[in-house]
Design an enzyme around this catalytic site. Structure first.
Site, PDB file in Angstrom:
ATOM      1  N   HIS A 147       0.811  -1.216   0.000  1.00 33.44           N
ATOM      2  CA  HIS A 147       0.000   0.000   0.000  1.00 33.44           C
ATOM      3  C   HIS A 147       0.849   1.272   0.000  1.00 33.44           C
ATOM      4  O   HIS A 147       0.329   2.353  -0.293  1.00 33.44           O
ATOM      5  CB  HIS A 147      -0.965   0.001   1.202  1.00 33.44           C
ATOM      6  N   ASP A 177       0.245  -7.668   1.529  1.00 38.25           N
ATOM      7  CA  ASP A 177       0.617  -6.247   1.607  1.00 38.25           C
ATOM      8  C   ASP A 177       2.128  -6.070   1.646  1.00 38.25           C
ATOM      9  O   ASP A 177       2.659  -5.294   2.441  1.00 38.25           O
ATOM     10  CB  ASP A 177      -0.031  -5.578   2.817  1.00 38.25           C
ATOM     11  N   GLY A 249       3.320   6.643   8.093  1.00 39.34           N
ATOM     12  CA  GLY A 249       4.688   6.866   7.623  1.00 39.34           C
ATOM     13  C   GLY A 249       5.626   5.765   8.056  1.00 39.34           C
ATOM     14  O   GLY A 249       6.684   5.566   7.467  1.00 39.34           O
ATOM     15  N   ASN A 250       5.249   5.022   9.118  1.00 42.89           N
ATOM     16  CA  ASN A 250       6.044   3.880   9.555  1.00 42.89           C
ATOM     17  C   ASN A 250       5.820   2.645   8.690  1.00 42.89           C
ATOM     18  O   ASN A 250       6.586   1.680   8.771  1.00 42.89           O
ATOM     19  CB  ASN A 250       5.713   3.498  11.003  1.00 42.89           C
ATOM     20  N   SER A 251       4.755   2.652   7.882  1.00 42.29           N
ATOM     21  CA  SER A 251       4.439   1.483   7.067  1.00 42.29           C
ATOM     22  C   SER A 251       5.617   1.086   6.198  1.00 42.29           C
ATOM     23  O   SER A 251       6.204   1.920   5.501  1.00 42.29           O
ATOM     24  CB  SER A 251       3.222   1.771   6.184  1.00 42.29           C
ATOM     25  N   GLY A 307     -10.432 -23.721  -4.676  1.00 41.88           N
ATOM     26  CA  GLY A 307     -11.712 -23.235  -5.176  1.00 41.88           C
ATOM     27  C   GLY A 307     -12.894 -23.501  -4.270  1.00 41.88           C
ATOM     28  O   GLY A 307     -13.903 -24.067  -4.720  1.00 41.88           O
ATOM     29  N   VAL A 308     -12.791 -23.100  -3.010  1.00 38.55           N
ATOM     30  CA  VAL A 308     -13.914 -23.234  -2.089  1.00 38.55           C
ATOM     31  C   VAL A 308     -14.113 -21.923  -1.339  1.00 38.55           C
ATOM     32  O   VAL A 308     -13.204 -21.096  -1.254  1.00 38.55           O
ATOM     33  CB  VAL A 308     -13.706 -24.372  -1.061  1.00 38.55           C
TER      34      VAL A 308
END
Length: 406
Positions: A147, A177, A249-251, A307-308
């Site tokens: 992100h 992420d 900003g720490n991300s 596929g469940v």
């Protein structure tokens, strides 16, 4: 007569004791040494540690042998060395993205309109954002959050020594992420990876990043919890929770141990104000490294898929439908012609085991299946109408988020 003598005696003793107390407090040197209680000096200089070159230092008994320390370790008064190792490898990331402009108005092409207003309405506004990243190799690979760089047109990296470099995206994984960047620089200070699987609740950790764009910042806290799931942040979750201050900003920044080794990538916070409330979440370094290695090798992440549509078995659900157990993942939907459908999985089956690994909820199920290699066959154990059913399923390749599923 005796009464008067006793009164004089007690008064004399009281006066003598008062004088003795006064001298002992204010002028102890006036008293004989026998009457002065020995007191340790207010402060003593710390003994100098014996250097390795001192004769006899190697033969000195350890503190435990001399009785100076009885089962206690010396307290750590500073984490400056850990901070020094980590901060050199943590970078600030600045991104720029051109905002979408509204559809051109017919007046924008009118010569008279453009004569008075120029091209100001034709310019596309730009948005800037900031985050952090971690140098993971000396040849320029940087690990950060998806992100942080999502949709960015330009990415600039600011190193701890003040140097700047343009970065390009090697690959991203929205479901965890995570993203990997590359900068064209050599001999960079790469961070050392720690063992996130050995981390324990209560361990001291440091968070390093660029909160609010003020510059590189180090905060301290402890590990508050491990294995946090079902937070609704990512598809695949196994977060380290910490009370070290983590802010916007720490991300993408580093969560390190007291040796300065990476144990997590700071990703999200729980906050009602936008600032730190002491509840931050980091992706374990073990997960980050697996994702990073795949992205560096192939540019993307490949995961298993059957596929469940699963749903957690809760005690309330188990009681309402009289299910045989109160944990596991109940199959609420099966994709037509998917791997599970072809293997004979039915709606209502309860998945309890995959290749010998126990499944207690949907988060466990997703993580276990994601680690399976597409094209391989794994044995799935279900409960169907109270009976155990074991089915071999050929694992498919998990579609990318947003991609149509055939």
């Amino acid at each position: 007569m005796l009464k008067k003598l006793w009164l004089v005696f007690t008064q004399a003793v009281t006066i003598l004791l008062a004088l003795l107390f006064t001298f002992a407090t204010l002028r102890p040197e006036w008293l004989p040494q026998r009457l002065v209680r020995e007191r340790p000096p207010a402060s003593l200089p710390a003994p100098a540690p014996a250097s390795r070159s001192e004769p006899g230092a190697a033969n000195a008994p350890p503190p435990e042998a001399s009785g100076a320390v009885t089962g206690r370790t010396a307290p750590i008064l500073s984490y400056s060395e850990a901070a020094r190792r980590a901060t050199a490898a943590v970078v600030n990331i600045y991104t720029m993205k051109a905002a979408r402009s509204p559809q051109d108005h017919p007046l924008f092409g009118d010569p008279l309109f453009r004569r008075y207003y120029g091209d100001q309405f034709g310019e596309r506004p730009q948005t800037n954002s900031l985050g952090s990243g971690v140098i993971v190799s000396s040849d320029g690979y940087v690990l950060t959050n998806h992100h942080v760089v999502e949709g960015a047109d330009e990415i600039e990296v600011l190193l701890a020594d003040g140097s700047k470099a343009r970065a390009r995206v090697v690959g991203t994984d929205p479901e965890t992420d995570l993203a990997v960047l590359r900068i064209d620089m050599a001999d960079l200070p790469a961070i050392a990876f720690g063992n996130a699987d050995a981390a324990r609740v209560g361990d001291v950790v440091l968070a390093v990043g660029n909160p609010f764009g003020v510059g590189q910042t180090v905060t301290m806290g402890i590990i508050s919890a491990l294995g946090r799931t079902q937070l609704g942040i990512n598809t695949f979750e196994n977060f380290i929770q910490t009370d070290a201050a983590v802010n916007p900003g720490n991300s993408g920044g580093a969560l390190v141990d007291t040796e300065g080794r990476l144990i997590g990538i700071n990703t999200a916070i729980y906050s009602r104000t936008g600032g730190s409330l002491g509840i931050g979440f980091a992706i374990p370094a073990s997960t980050a490294r697996q994702v990073m290695d795949q992205i560096v090798a192939t540019g993307s992440v490949t995961r298993g898929y059957i596929g469940v549509e699963p749903q957690d078995v809760t005690p309330e659900l188990a009681e309402a439908f009289r299910l045989p157990r109160k944990d596991g993942a109940i199959i609420a939907g099966v994709m037509r012609n998917g791997p599970a459908d072809r293997a004979g999985v039915k709606v209502g089956d309860i998945l309890v085991e995959v290749d010998g690994q126990s499944v207690t909820n949907t988060a466990t199920m997703l993580n276990v299946i994601a680690q399976l290699r597409p094209g391989s066959t794994a044995r799935f154990r279900f409960l169907r109408d109270g009976d155990a059913v074991e089915l071999p399923i050929r694992i498919g390749k998990r579609p990318k988020p947003g991609a149509p599923r055939e």
